[in-house]
Design a protein around this motif. Structure first.
Motif, PDB file in Angstrom:
ATOM      1  N   PHE A  61      49.637  41.519  45.228  1.00 20.34           N
ATOM      2  CA  PHE A  61      48.196  42.821  44.985  1.00 20.34           C
ATOM      3  C   PHE A  61      47.343  42.453  45.773  1.00 20.34           C
ATOM      4  O   PHE A  61      47.233  43.949  46.206  1.00 20.34           O
ATOM      5  N   SER A  64      47.458  44.151  49.580  1.00 16.04           N
ATOM      6  CA  SER A  64      48.307  45.543  49.461  1.00 16.04           C
ATOM      7  C   SER A  64      46.849  46.140  49.226  1.00 16.04           C
ATOM      8  O   SER A  64      46.748  46.589  50.034  1.00 16.04           O
ATOM      9  N   ARG A  65      45.612  45.389  48.118  1.00 16.00           N
ATOM     10  CA  ARG A  65      44.535  46.372  48.064  1.00 16.00           C
ATOM     11  C   ARG A  65      43.245  46.086  49.072  1.00 16.00           C
ATOM     12  O   ARG A  65      42.663  47.239  49.527  1.00 16.00           O
ATOM     13  N   THR A 148      35.414  43.316  48.631  1.00 15.34           N
ATOM     14  CA  THR A 148      36.151  44.081  47.654  1.00 15.34           C
ATOM     15  C   THR A 148      36.511  43.064  46.432  1.00 15.34           C
ATOM     16  O   THR A 148      37.030  43.072  45.132  1.00 15.34           O
ATOM     17  N   LEU A 337      37.169  49.722  51.812  1.00 12.81           N
ATOM     18  CA  LEU A 337      37.763  49.094  50.628  1.00 12.81           C
ATOM     19  C   LEU A 337      37.742  49.192  49.510  1.00 12.81           C
ATOM     20  O   LEU A 337      36.239  49.060  48.931  1.00 12.81           O
ATOM     21  N   ARG A 338      38.383  49.239  48.280  1.00 13.22           N
ATOM     22  CA  ARG A 338      37.993  49.186  47.103  1.00 13.22           C
ATOM     23  C   ARG A 338      38.258  48.008  46.450  1.00 13.22           C
ATOM     24  O   ARG A 338      39.159  47.512  46.962  1.00 13.22           O
ATOM     25  N   MET A 340      37.495  45.176  43.575  1.00 15.42           N
ATOM     26  CA  MET A 340      38.626  44.869  42.124  1.00 15.42           C
ATOM     27  C   MET A 340      37.995  44.706  41.683  1.00 15.42           C
ATOM     28  O   MET A 340      36.288  43.810  41.524  1.00 15.42           O
ATOM     29  N   ASP A 344      41.763  44.165  36.997  1.00 16.35           N
ATOM     30  CA  ASP A 344      42.662  44.156  38.575  1.00 16.35           C
ATOM     31  C   ASP A 344      43.514  42.660  38.048  1.00 16.35           C
ATOM     32  O   ASP A 344      44.522  42.150  38.333  1.00 16.35           O
ATOM     33  N   GLN A 364      53.011  48.199  42.312  1.00 12.33           N
ATOM     34  CA  GLN A 364      52.873  48.080  43.970  1.00 12.33           C
ATOM     35  C   GLN A 364      54.142  48.566  44.893  1.00 12.33           C
ATOM     36  O   GLN A 364      54.124  48.050  46.098  1.00 12.33           O
TER      37      GLN A 364
END
Length: 422
Positions: A61, A64-65, A148, A337-338, A340, A344, A364
């Protein structure tokens, strides 16, 4: 994400307690065109353990983020094998870009010189300039990771991948292996909820050696300082303790015993008093080669600030003069980037249960495959089946949940079987 077609030339590269790493040639489709590339496949087994399921999903996870970033290893795809009889997920696989080597291998080759295959022997200036370049890229990667709300928690030479030219100079530097990474949400308290049992000992920050369970992203900054020192010392590890107490002793011997306001409890830990510390005259400066510049020394001492609360952030370190004077500026201002958040991490906690693990994987875009598939990767499943089924693993030896009073998050935690958070 590209569509994987199949794999060939599958070879085992490394093996650990919960997974294995393979190299392979991957056939894939991209824009209606068939192509191939060299890849690394990280496999994660022993998924009958709730703790392992959660950790495996968390790594997938978080990685990928963090895509895309020029300083973080590329993830191409992910897939899982499912047992046809029980419908349980037996193994999880992540396909990553293949790079030439890691920094640990590079350092060992540089110490050996031309006979190692590098072609040339590095000069004193090469060791410094290459080390600064690697560290600049690592700090740039950490700046993205920390933005992030993620802590890597295992920065070390073996987890920094490089592509190199004929002289051994890195042309690409990327951070890899997010197996110990953890998201922390700044809006919530984490005091007492983070484990200190992270990072490889030689690169572990003092607050972790002191069993602190509340720390920040600066634990990664200390580790980066240890890597820089290794370059400046021509491949010699700066602190190589045999256990946590010995590691702390070695740090205090070289850096001096910190004041009581820096990290309470240090004096008691290093054998009940400052007399146990045999401080080196001249400290860190006397250990480094004479060609080290004042700017390089300033960078190293800032990275190795004993008190984690006073240690600078990655963004602050990147502003130092040593990088500016060498023309090392920000190379990817456009990367966004977003971050978390607590929801999450709650999803990661849900992956503890077998059903929750499958539900989490579905979020995912993980491809599910039958274990009996004729795919060449069936051999990976067979190799994973040889893992020792140790059912005595401590499911609770991990970071606990966030401390929060958010009602939505509490519901998620309760679904994860973690009870109420306070």
């Amino acid at each position: 994400m590209d569509t994987a077609e199949g794999f060939s030339n599958v070879k085992l590269l490394a093996s650990g307690g919960y997974g294995r790493v393979f190299s392979a040639r991957e056939e894939f489709w991209e824009r209606k065109s068939r192509s191939s590339r060299s890849v690394v496949i990280k496999t994660m087994g022993r998924l009958h353990h709730g703790y392992v399921r959660m950790s495996a999903f968390r790594e997938l996870f978080i990685l990928s983020r963090l895509q895309p970033s020029p300083f973080i290893v590329n993830m191409y795809s992910s897939f899982a094998f499912v047992d046809q009889t029980s419908s349980d997920v037996t193994s999880l696989h992540v396909t990553l870009e293949k790079m030439d080597m890691d920094v640990g291998q590079l350092l060992r080759m540089a110490k050996r010189g031309p006979r190692s295959g590098l072609g040339v022997r590095w000069s004193d200036e090469d060791w410094s300039s290459i080390g600064l370049g690697v560290v600049h890229n690592v700090l740039s990667g950490l700046e993205h990771i920390h933005s992030t709300n993620v802590l890597h928690r295992d920065i070390k030479p073996g987890n920094i991948l490089v592509n190199v030219d004929n002289s051994g100079r890195p042309t690409v530097v990327k951070i890899a292996d997010f197996g110990l990474a953890r998201a922390i949400d700044g809006e919530y308290s984490h005091d007492g909820y983070l484990t200190h049992a992270v990072s490889t000992r030689w690169y572990r920050a003092p607050e972790l050696l002191l069993d602190r369970t509340s720390y920040t992203s600066t634990v990664d900054i200390w580790s980066t300082g240890c890597i820089l020192a290794e370059f400046l010392l021509h491949g010699v590890v700066l602190f190589c303790g045999s256990n946590d107490t010995d590691q702390l002793h070695r740090i205090c011997n070289l850096m001096g015993l910190p004041g009581t306001s820096d990290l309470p409890g240090v004096t008691a830990t290093v054998n009940d008093g400052p007399e146990a510390v045999d401080a080196v005259d001249g400290g860190l400066q006397c250990l480094l080669p004479p060609h080290i510049t004042a700017e390089e020394m300033s960078l190293l001492t800032s990275l190795l600030t004993f008190d984690g609360t006073r240690r600078p952030s990655a963004s602050e370190v990147l502003e130092q003069a040593v990088f500016k004077s060498r023309g090392m500026g920000e190379e990817c201002d456009g990367v966004q980037l977003r971050a978390m958040h607590i929801e999450d991490e709650a999803l990661c906690l849900l992956a503890r249960s077998a059903d929750g693990f499958v539900d989490a994987l579905c979020t995912q875009d993980v491809q599910f495959r039958c274990s009996s598939s004729a795919d060449s990767l069936a051999s990976l499943t067979e190799s994973l089946a040889s893992f020792d089924n140790d059912d005595n693993h401590d499911d609770d030896n991990d970071d606990a949940v966030f401390s929060t009073k958010d009602s939505h998050s509490l519901e998620l935690f309760e679904r994860a079987g973690c009870g109420s958070a306070t």
